[in-house]
Design a protein around this motif. Structure first.
Motif, PDB file in Angstrom:
ATOM      1  N   LYS A   1     -10.001   3.221   2.266  1.00 32.68           N
ATOM      2  CA  LYS A   1      -9.564   1.967   2.897  1.00 32.68           C
ATOM      3  C   LYS A   1      -8.342   1.405   2.190  1.00 32.68           C
ATOM      4  CE  LYS A   1     -13.643  -0.032   2.736  1.00 32.68           C
ATOM      5  NZ  LYS A   1     -14.726  -1.012   2.886  1.00 32.68           N
ATOM      6  N   ILE A   2      -8.359   1.400   0.874  1.00 33.55           N
ATOM      7  CA  ILE A   2      -7.230   0.862   0.116  1.00 33.55           C
ATOM      8  C   ILE A   2      -5.988   1.716   0.324  1.00 33.55           C
ATOM      9  CG2 ILE A   2      -6.384   0.432  -2.227  1.00 33.55           C
ATOM     10  CD1 ILE A   2      -9.263  -0.401  -2.932  1.00 33.55           C
ATOM     11  N   VAL A   3      -6.153   3.029   0.307  1.00 35.96           N
ATOM     12  CA  VAL A   3      -5.015   3.928   0.519  1.00 35.96           C
ATOM     13  C   VAL A   3      -4.421   3.730   1.906  1.00 35.96           C
ATOM     14  CG1 VAL A   3      -4.375   6.352   0.785  1.00 35.96           C
ATOM     15  CG2 VAL A   3      -5.726   5.628  -1.180  1.00 35.96           C
ATOM     16  N   SER A   4      -5.262   3.575   2.918  1.00 37.14           N
ATOM     17  CA  SER A   4      -4.731   3.388   4.264  1.00 37.14           C
ATOM     18  C   SER A   4      -3.974   2.069   4.388  1.00 37.14           C
ATOM     19  CB  SER A   4      -5.853   3.466   5.301  1.00 37.14           C
ATOM     20  OG  SER A   4      -6.760   2.403   5.134  1.00 37.14           O
ATOM     21  N   ILE A   5      -4.433   1.024   3.737  1.00 38.52           N
ATOM     22  CA  ILE A   5      -3.716  -0.258   3.764  1.00 38.52           C
ATOM     23  C   ILE A   5      -2.370  -0.115   3.055  1.00 38.52           C
ATOM     24  CG2 ILE A   5      -3.745  -2.625   2.887  1.00 38.52           C
ATOM     25  CD1 ILE A   5      -6.786  -2.596   3.423  1.00 38.52           C
ATOM     26  N   LEU A   6      -2.348   0.576   1.926  1.00 40.18           N
ATOM     27  CA  LEU A   6      -1.099   0.769   1.197  1.00 40.18           C
ATOM     28  C   LEU A   6      -0.111   1.618   1.990  1.00 40.18           C
ATOM     29  CD1 LEU A   6      -2.417   1.309  -2.430  1.00 40.18           C
ATOM     30  CD2 LEU A   6      -1.319  -0.726  -1.480  1.00 40.18           C
ATOM     31  N   VAL A   7      -0.583   2.643   2.672  1.00 36.49           N
ATOM     32  CA  VAL A   7       0.288   3.464   3.516  1.00 36.49           C
ATOM     33  C   VAL A   7       0.875   2.615   4.638  1.00 36.49           C
ATOM     34  CG1 VAL A   7       0.309   5.365   5.180  1.00 36.49           C
ATOM     35  CG2 VAL A   7      -0.793   5.655   2.954  1.00 36.49           C
ATOM     36  N   PHE A   8       0.063   1.765   5.240  1.00 37.05           N
ATOM     37  CA  PHE A   8       0.547   0.881   6.297  1.00 37.05           C
ATOM     38  C   PHE A   8       1.655  -0.035   5.776  1.00 37.05           C
ATOM     39  CE2 PHE A   8       0.302  -3.231   8.462  1.00 37.05           C
ATOM     40  CZ  PHE A   8       0.607  -2.838   9.753  1.00 37.05           C
ATOM     41  N   ILE A   9       1.459  -0.609   4.600  1.00 34.22           N
ATOM     42  CA  ILE A   9       2.466  -1.509   4.029  1.00 34.22           C
ATOM     43  C   ILE A   9       3.765  -0.754   3.748  1.00 34.22           C
ATOM     44  CG2 ILE A   9       3.016  -2.882   1.977  1.00 34.22           C
ATOM     45  CD1 ILE A   9       0.043  -3.720   1.955  1.00 34.22           C
ATOM     46  N   VAL A  10       3.676   0.447   3.209  1.00 37.46           N
ATOM     47  CA  VAL A  10       4.873   1.239   2.923  1.00 37.46           C
ATOM     48  C   VAL A  10       5.606   1.581   4.216  1.00 37.46           C
ATOM     49  CG1 VAL A  10       5.659   3.487   2.092  1.00 37.46           C
ATOM     50  CG2 VAL A  10       4.037   2.158   0.745  1.00 37.46           C
ATOM     51  N   VAL A  11       4.883   1.969   5.245  1.00 39.40           N
ATOM     52  CA  VAL A  11       5.512   2.299   6.530  1.00 39.40           C
ATOM     53  C   VAL A  11       6.200   1.068   7.114  1.00 39.40           C
ATOM     54  CG1 VAL A  11       5.022   2.955   8.920  1.00 39.40           C
ATOM     55  CG2 VAL A  11       4.032   4.253   7.046  1.00 39.40           C
ATOM     56  N   MET A  12       5.586  -0.097   7.003  1.00 34.04           N
ATOM     57  CA  MET A  12       6.206  -1.312   7.518  1.00 34.04           C
ATOM     58  C   MET A  12       7.488  -1.650   6.756  1.00 34.04           C
ATOM     59  SD  MET A  12       4.589  -2.331  10.137  1.00 34.04           S
ATOM     60  CE  MET A  12       4.304  -0.626  10.525  1.00 34.04           C
ATOM     61  N   PHE A  13       7.503  -1.437   5.449  1.00 32.62           N
ATOM     62  CA  PHE A  13       8.727  -1.682   4.681  1.00 32.62           C
ATOM     63  C   PHE A  13       9.824  -0.698   5.063  1.00 32.62           C
ATOM     64  CE2 PHE A  13       6.305  -4.094   1.359  1.00 32.62           C
ATOM     65  CZ  PHE A  13       7.079  -5.239   1.437  1.00 32.62           C
ATOM     66  N   VAL A  14       9.471   0.547   5.343  1.00 30.86           N
ATOM     67  CA  VAL A  14      10.471   1.555   5.686  1.00 30.86           C
ATOM     68  C   VAL A  14      11.085   1.260   7.047  1.00 30.86           C
ATOM     69  CG1 VAL A  14      10.761   3.998   6.274  1.00 30.86           C
ATOM     70  CG2 VAL A  14       9.468   3.352   4.232  1.00 30.86           C
ATOM     71  N   TYR A  15      10.285   0.875   8.023  1.00 32.23           N
ATOM     72  CA  TYR A  15      10.780   0.687   9.387  1.00 32.23           C
ATOM     73  C   TYR A  15      11.117  -0.757   9.734  1.00 32.23           C
ATOM     74  CZ  TYR A  15       9.623   5.503  10.292  1.00 32.23           C
ATOM     75  OH  TYR A  15       9.596   6.866  10.256  1.00 32.23           O
ATOM     76  N   PHE A  16      11.038  -1.665   8.771  1.00 32.00           N
ATOM     77  CA  PHE A  16      11.356  -3.068   9.029  1.00 32.00           C
ATOM     78  C   PHE A  16      12.845  -3.224   9.287  1.00 32.00           C
ATOM     79  CE2 PHE A  16      12.516  -7.348   7.575  1.00 32.00           C
ATOM     80  CZ  PHE A  16      11.680  -8.093   8.388  1.00 32.00           C
ATOM     81  N   ASP A  17      13.195  -3.907  10.363  1.00 34.39           N
ATOM     82  CA  ASP A  17      14.594  -4.150  10.718  1.00 34.39           C
ATOM     83  C   ASP A  17      14.837  -5.662  10.672  1.00 34.39           C
ATOM     84  OD1 ASP A  17      17.146  -4.227  11.676  1.00 34.39           O
ATOM     85  OD2 ASP A  17      16.713  -3.138  13.531  1.00 34.39           O
ATOM     86  N   ALA A  18      15.532  -6.103   9.643  1.00 32.06           N
ATOM     87  CA  ALA A  18      15.753  -7.533   9.441  1.00 32.06           C
ATOM     88  C   ALA A  18      16.557  -8.149  10.582  1.00 32.06           C
ATOM     89  CB  ALA A  18      16.461  -7.770   8.114  1.00 32.06           C
TER      90      ALA A  18
END
Length: 52
Positions: A15-32
């Protein structure tokens, strides 16, 4: 009882790993630019901003 504790720890790690992967993916694809345009509703007519 011991087997259930081991399974619980494994599931918690996943569960913790999946949440961390989600956060990393959001930072990578975030378009300000897209975020700012949607926050101010610029170019979408008279919709107003999220602050209104």
């Amino acid at each position: 009882m011991r087997d259930a504790a081991v399974i619980n720890q494994i599931v918690t790690v996943f569960k913790i790993v999946s949440i961390l992967v989600f956060i990393v993916v959001m930072f990578v694809y975030f378009d300000a630019g897209v975020f700012a345009d949607n926050w101010t509703a610029y170019g979408y007519g008279d919709l107003g901003s999220l602050n209104e």
